[in-house]
Motif scaffolding. Structure first.
Motif, PDB file in Angstrom:
ATOM      1  N   VAL A  51       0.862  -1.176   0.000  1.00 16.81           N
ATOM      2  CA  VAL A  51       0.000   0.000   0.000  1.00 16.81           C
ATOM      3  C   VAL A  51       0.907   1.238   0.000  1.00 16.81           C
ATOM      4  O   VAL A  51       1.754   1.391   0.885  1.00 16.81           O
ATOM      5  CB  VAL A  51      -0.935   0.016   1.232  1.00 16.81           C
ATOM      6  N   LEU A  52       0.732   2.083  -1.014  1.00 19.25           N
ATOM      7  CA  LEU A  52       1.503   3.326  -1.108  1.00 19.25           C
ATOM      8  C   LEU A  52       0.594   4.503  -0.749  1.00 19.25           C
ATOM      9  O   LEU A  52      -0.585   4.511  -1.096  1.00 19.25           O
ATOM     10  CB  LEU A  52       2.039   3.503  -2.531  1.00 19.25           C
ATOM     11  N   HIS A  53       1.166   5.498  -0.039  1.00 19.04           N
ATOM     12  CA  HIS A  53       0.363   6.650   0.376  1.00 19.04           C
ATOM     13  C   HIS A  53       0.805   7.933  -0.318  1.00 19.04           C
ATOM     14  O   HIS A  53      -0.015   8.761  -0.700  1.00 19.04           O
ATOM     15  CB  HIS A  53       0.445   6.818   1.892  1.00 19.04           C
ATOM     16  N   THR A  54       2.099   8.127  -0.422  1.00 19.69           N
ATOM     17  CA  THR A  54       2.639   9.361  -1.007  1.00 19.69           C
ATOM     18  C   THR A  54       3.471   9.063  -2.245  1.00 19.69           C
ATOM     19  O   THR A  54       3.556   9.888  -3.153  1.00 19.69           O
ATOM     20  CB  THR A  54       3.591  10.054   0.021  1.00 19.69           C
ATOM     21  N   ILE A  55       4.102   7.907  -2.251  1.00 18.96           N
ATOM     22  CA  ILE A  55       4.994   7.533  -3.353  1.00 18.96           C
ATOM     23  C   ILE A  55       4.149   7.077  -4.548  1.00 18.96           C
ATOM     24  O   ILE A  55       3.207   6.301  -4.376  1.00 18.96           O
ATOM     25  CB  ILE A  55       5.950   6.403  -2.884  1.00 18.96           C
ATOM     26  N   PRO A  56       4.447   7.555  -5.752  1.00 18.92           N
ATOM     27  CA  PRO A  56       3.681   7.146  -6.923  1.00 18.92           C
ATOM     28  C   PRO A  56       3.754   5.625  -7.163  1.00 18.92           C
ATOM     29  O   PRO A  56       4.721   4.967  -6.772  1.00 18.92           O
ATOM     30  CB  PRO A  56       4.335   7.926  -8.071  1.00 18.92           C
ATOM     31  N   SER A  57       2.728   5.115  -7.846  1.00 19.89           N
ATOM     32  CA  SER A  57       2.574   3.655  -7.980  1.00 19.89           C
ATOM     33  C   SER A  57       3.437   3.035  -9.080  1.00 19.89           C
ATOM     34  O   SER A  57       3.261   1.862  -9.405  1.00 19.89           O
ATOM     35  CB  SER A  57       1.102   3.307  -8.195  1.00 19.89           C
ATOM     36  N   GLY A  58       4.382   3.802  -9.641  1.00 15.86           N
ATOM     37  CA  GLY A  58       5.290   3.236 -10.639  1.00 15.86           C
ATOM     38  C   GLY A  58       6.613   2.808 -10.016  1.00 15.86           C
ATOM     39  O   GLY A  58       7.533   2.385 -10.714  1.00 15.86           O
ATOM     40  N   ILE A  59       6.714   2.883  -8.686  1.00 19.34           N
ATOM     41  CA  ILE A  59       8.011   2.741  -8.005  1.00 19.34           C
ATOM     42  C   ILE A  59       8.620   1.340  -8.131  1.00 19.34           C
ATOM     43  O   ILE A  59       9.832   1.179  -7.994  1.00 19.34           O
ATOM     44  CB  ILE A  59       7.890   3.179  -6.515  1.00 19.34           C
ATOM     45  N   PHE A  60       7.792   0.320  -8.398  1.00 20.40           N
ATOM     46  CA  PHE A  60       8.338  -1.035  -8.458  1.00 20.40           C
ATOM     47  C   PHE A  60       8.927  -1.397  -9.814  1.00 20.40           C
ATOM     48  O   PHE A  60       9.455  -2.484  -9.986  1.00 20.40           O
ATOM     49  CB  PHE A  60       7.264  -2.050  -8.066  1.00 20.40           C
ATOM     50  N   HIS A  61       8.802  -0.503 -10.768  1.00 11.98           N
ATOM     51  CA  HIS A  61       9.338  -0.801 -12.103  1.00 11.98           C
ATOM     52  C   HIS A  61      10.779  -0.308 -12.201  1.00 11.98           C
ATOM     53  O   HIS A  61      11.107   0.756 -11.676  1.00 11.98           O
ATOM     54  CB  HIS A  61       8.462  -0.162 -13.178  1.00 11.98           C
ATOM     55  N   PRO A  62      11.626  -1.052 -12.896  1.00 11.37           N
ATOM     56  CA  PRO A  62      13.058  -0.729 -12.864  1.00 11.37           C
ATOM     57  C   PRO A  62      13.412   0.630 -13.462  1.00 11.37           C
ATOM     58  O   PRO A  62      14.329   1.277 -12.985  1.00 11.37           O
ATOM     59  CB  PRO A  62      13.697  -1.874 -13.659  1.00 11.37           C
ATOM     60  N   LYS A  63      12.681   1.062 -14.492  1.00 10.72           N
ATOM     61  CA  LYS A  63      13.153   2.259 -15.183  1.00 10.72           C
ATOM     62  C   LYS A  63      12.422   3.557 -14.843  1.00 10.72           C
ATOM     63  O   LYS A  63      13.022   4.614 -14.832  1.00 10.72           O
ATOM     64  CB  LYS A  63      13.055   2.022 -16.696  1.00 10.72           C
ATOM     65  N   ALA A  64      11.126   3.469 -14.591  1.00  9.50           N
ATOM     66  CA  ALA A  64      10.331   4.698 -14.497  1.00  9.50           C
ATOM     67  C   ALA A  64      10.799   5.627 -13.376  1.00  9.50           C
ATOM     68  O   ALA A  64      11.183   5.183 -12.287  1.00  9.50           O
ATOM     69  CB  ALA A  64       8.866   4.340 -14.278  1.00  9.50           C
ATOM     70  N   ILE A  65      10.770   6.930 -13.675  1.00  6.91           N
ATOM     71  CA  ILE A  65      11.010   7.953 -12.654  1.00  6.91           C
ATOM     72  C   ILE A  65       9.666   8.244 -11.990  1.00  6.91           C
ATOM     73  O   ILE A  65       8.647   8.379 -12.663  1.00  6.91           O
ATOM     74  CB  ILE A  65      11.510   9.259 -13.318  1.00  6.91           C
ATOM     75  N   ASN A  66       9.676   8.348 -10.673  1.00  6.96           N
ATOM     76  CA  ASN A  66       8.446   8.660  -9.935  1.00  6.96           C
ATOM     77  C   ASN A  66       8.582  10.040  -9.325  1.00  6.96           C
ATOM     78  O   ASN A  66       9.584  10.340  -8.668  1.00  6.96           O
ATOM     79  CB  ASN A  66       8.237   7.613  -8.846  1.00  6.96           C
ATOM     80  N   LEU A  67       7.576  10.862  -9.560  1.00  2.00           N
ATOM     81  CA  LEU A  67       7.692  12.256  -9.142  1.00  2.00           C
ATOM     82  C   LEU A  67       6.504  12.651  -8.254  1.00  2.00           C
ATOM     83  O   LEU A  67       5.352  12.356  -8.584  1.00  2.00           O
ATOM     84  CB  LEU A  67       7.734  13.121 -10.408  1.00  2.00           C
ATOM     85  N   ILE A  68       6.827  13.287  -7.139  1.00  2.00           N
ATOM     86  CA  ILE A  68       5.778  13.801  -6.246  1.00  2.00           C
ATOM     87  C   ILE A  68       5.644  15.290  -6.554  1.00  2.00           C
ATOM     88  O   ILE A  68       6.569  16.066  -6.316  1.00  2.00           O
ATOM     89  CB  ILE A  68       6.144  13.545  -4.763  1.00  2.00           C
ATOM     90  N   GLY A  69       4.517  15.673  -7.123  1.00  2.52           N
ATOM     91  CA  GLY A  69       4.352  17.023  -7.664  1.00  2.52           C
ATOM     92  C   GLY A  69       4.052  18.083  -6.615  1.00  2.52           C
ATOM     93  O   GLY A  69       3.789  17.780  -5.439  1.00  2.52           O
TER      94      GLY A  69
END
Ligand code: GDP
Ligand code: IMO
Ligand code: MG
Length: 422
Positions: A51-69
Motif C-alpha cells: 500500500v503506497l500513500h505518497t509515493i507514486p505507484s510506478g516505483i516497483f518498475h526498474p526504469k520509471a522515474i516517480n515524481l511527487i508534484g
C-alpha cells in the motif's frame, strides 16, 4: 510524447494503484499531482501486496522515474515509513524518486488541528482520514504554509516554530479534549525531515517541461476520486484538493493542451469510506456481500467501506468534468453470483426526476434502477475477453453504451496479472 492522466471517477479506492502499476511499462515518468497520505493505493504482484500513500505507484518498475508534484501534501513521518517499508526491494531512490520543492508539508500540528476540527463537528464530521490534509491545504491557500524547499533554508526552524505556535493557539480555541505529546511528535518529525532533505528535491514543473521536450511519456496519477473533489464533489463531505483533471495542471505545472488520454477508473459497483451522501448505498445482504467479497476495508484507515450499486448519474458527471477518453472497470469479479445486477440511471428528488448530478445530493434522493441478470461464473482466472460469460459481457456493453465511452481495461482480481485489455 504525451501526458496522460489517470483518475478515480467515484469516491476513491477504485483501484488506481493497481492500474498505474500495470501501465507503468508504457511510461517514463509517473507523477502524483494532489492529495497526500490520505490516499492508500494498493498493488499486488508475485504474491506481494503493497500500500503506497505518497509515493507514486510506478516505483516497483526498474526504469520509471516517480515524481511527487507540487500539488501533493507530504507528511515526512509517513513518507519515511513508506521508504523504510520498501527496503527489501533495494530501490535506487536517488535516481528514481523526485520531490517537488513546491509541495507543502504536513506538520504534526496540522494533524492535531484535523482531529480537533473533526471532534468539534460531532455528528456532522467529514470522516477525515485525520492525516492533516484539510489544515495543510488551508495553510497553503491562506499563504501560511511551509514547502519542501523550505527545509533547505537557513530560517527553516523559525518558519516551523512560527507556524506551529499559530496552530497551538488555534488548537486552544477549539477547546478540544484531544490528548497529544507534541515533544515526541516533533522528535519523530525532525528525524523524518532530515531523511526527506536527502532526497532529490527539484523544480518539478521545469523537470517535466524538459522531459516533454525530450519526448518522454508521462502518466499523472490521481488520488481520491472525482466525487471527493473540493469543487465538484459532495461538498462538504470531500477532500481539500482538486481531484479532477484540472488538478493535474495545477499540481504538476502541465499545460492543459499537453494532456492526451484521460483514463477514468471505476468499480463495477460503488464504495465510499467516511461520511456524506451516497444515493445507491445498500444496507442489506447485497451490500454486505459486496463488502465481504470485495474486501472493502480502507487501505489507509482500515475502516469498512460503505457499498452500493453502480451509479450512472454520478459516473456520467465525472466523465464529463474530467473529459475521460477511456474507461477502466475494476472488481467485476466481486459481482459474480448476484442473481440480478442493479444499475442506477436517474435520481428521484423532491423536485422531480434528475438525470444529472445536482447541487443538493442528500439522503432523500432515491435512485431509479434498471436491472439486468447477473452471472454465476468466477472471473478471477480469466485472461481473455472471449472467456467472459455472456451476461458479464452484456453488463460491460450496457455501461459502455450508457456512458458513451469505451471500456478499455477490465480488471478481474487484485493481482497485476488479473488485468484484461479490450
Ligand atoms: P486506490 O486507492 O484507487 O488505489 O484503490 P485501493 O487500493 O484503495 O482499493 C482497491 C482495492 O481493490 C485494493 O485492495 C486492490 O488490491 C483491490 N483490487 C483492485 N482491482 C481489483 C479487482 O479487479 N478485483 C478485486 N477483487 N480486487 C481488486
Ligand atoms: P485513494 O487515493 C477513499 C475520504 C475520507 C473522508 C474524506 C476527507 O486511496 O482513493 P481527508 O483525509 O482528505 O480529510 O478525508 O475523503 N478520502 C478517501 N476515501 N479513498 C481515498 O484515497 C481517500 N482520501 C480521502 O474517508 O471521507
Ligand atoms: Mg485507496
Amino acid at each position: 510524447m504525451a501526458v496522460d492522466l489517470l483518475l478515480g471517477l467515484q469516491w476513491g479506492d477504485e483501484g488506481k494503484g493497481k492500474i498505474v502499476d500495470v501501465l507503468t511499462t508504457s511510461y517514463d515518468i509517473i507523477a502524483r499531482f494532489q492529495g497526500g497520505p490520505n490516499a492508500g493505493h494498493t498493488l499486488e504482484f508475485e504474491g506481494n501486496k503493497h500500500v503506497l500513500h505518497t509515493i507514486p505507484s510506478g516505483i516497483f518498475h526498474p526504469k520509471a522515474i516517480n515524481l511527487i508534484g507540487n500539488g501533493v501534501v507530504i507528511d515526512p513521518v509517513i513518507f519515511k515509513k513508506e521508504i523504510d517499508n520498501l527496503a527489501p526491494y533495494k530501490i535506487n531512490f536517488s535516481e528514481k524518486l523526485l520531490i517537488s520543492k513546491k509541495a507543502h508539508l504536513i506538520l504534526p500540528t496540522h494533524r492535531l488541528l484535523d482531529a480537533a476540527s473533526e471532534a468539534a463537528k460531532g455528528k456532522a464530521k467529514i470522516g477525515s482520514t485525520l492525516k492533516g490534509i484539510g489544515p495543510t491545504y488551508m495553510d497553503k491557500t491562506g499563504r501560511n504554509g511551509i514547502r519542501v524547499g523550505d527545509v533547505l533554508s537557513p530560517d527553516w526552524e523559525e518558519k516551523y516554530k512560527r507556524l506551529t505556535q499559530k496552530h497551538l493557539r488555534m488548537l486552544e480555541s477549539y477547546n478540544s479534549s484531544i490528548e497529544y505529546d507534541l515533544d515526541s511528535m516533533e522528535a519523530t518529525f525532525s528525524e523524518s525531515i532530515k531523511a526527506l532533505s536527502k532526497f532529490k528535491l527539484v523544480d518539478s514543473e521545469q523537470y517535466l517541461f524538459e522531459a516533454q521536450k525530450k519526448g518522454k511519456n508521462i502518466l499523472a496519477e490521481g488520488a481520491q476520486g472525482s466525487l471527493l473533489d473540493v469543487d465538484f464533489g459532495t461538498y462538504p463531505f470531500v477532500t481539500s484538493s482538486t481531484t479532477t483533471a484540472a488538478g493535474a495542471c495545477t499540481g504538476l505545472g502541465v499545460a492543459p493542451n499537453k494532456i492526451k488520454k484521460v483514463f477514468g477508473i471505476f468499480k463495477a459497483y460503488t464504495t465510499r469510506v467516511g461520511s456524506g451522501p451516497f444515493p445507491t448505498e445498500l444496507f442489506d445482504k447485497d451490500g454486505e456481500t459486496m463488502g465481504r467479497v470485495g474486501n472493502e476495508f480502507g487501505a489507509t484507515t482500515g475502516r469498512s467501506r460503505r457499498c452500493g450499486w453502480i451509479d450512472l448519474v454520478a459516473l456520467k458527471y465525472s466523465i464529463q468534468i474530467n473529459g475521460v477518453t477511456q474507461l477502466m472497470m475494476m472488481k467485476g469479479d466481486v459481482l459474480s453470483g448476484f442473481e440480478r445486477i442493479k444499475i442506477c440511471t436517474a435520481y428521484k428528488t423532491e423536485t422531480g426526476i434528475m438525470d444529472y448530478f445536482p447541487y443538493d445530493i442528500n439522503s432523500r434522493i432515491e435512485p431509479i434502477y434498471d436491472e439486468i441478470p447477473g452471472w454465476e461464473e468466477d472471473l478471477t482466472k480469466m485472461s481473455k475477453v472471449s472467456q467472459f460469460p455472456a451476461k458479464f459481457q452484456a453488463y460491460i456493453n450496457y455501461l459502455e453504451e450508457a456512458l458513451e465511452t469505451p471500456i478499455k481495461i477490465v480488471s478481474v482480481g487484485p493481482d497485476r496479472k488479473q488485468t484484461i485489455f479490450r
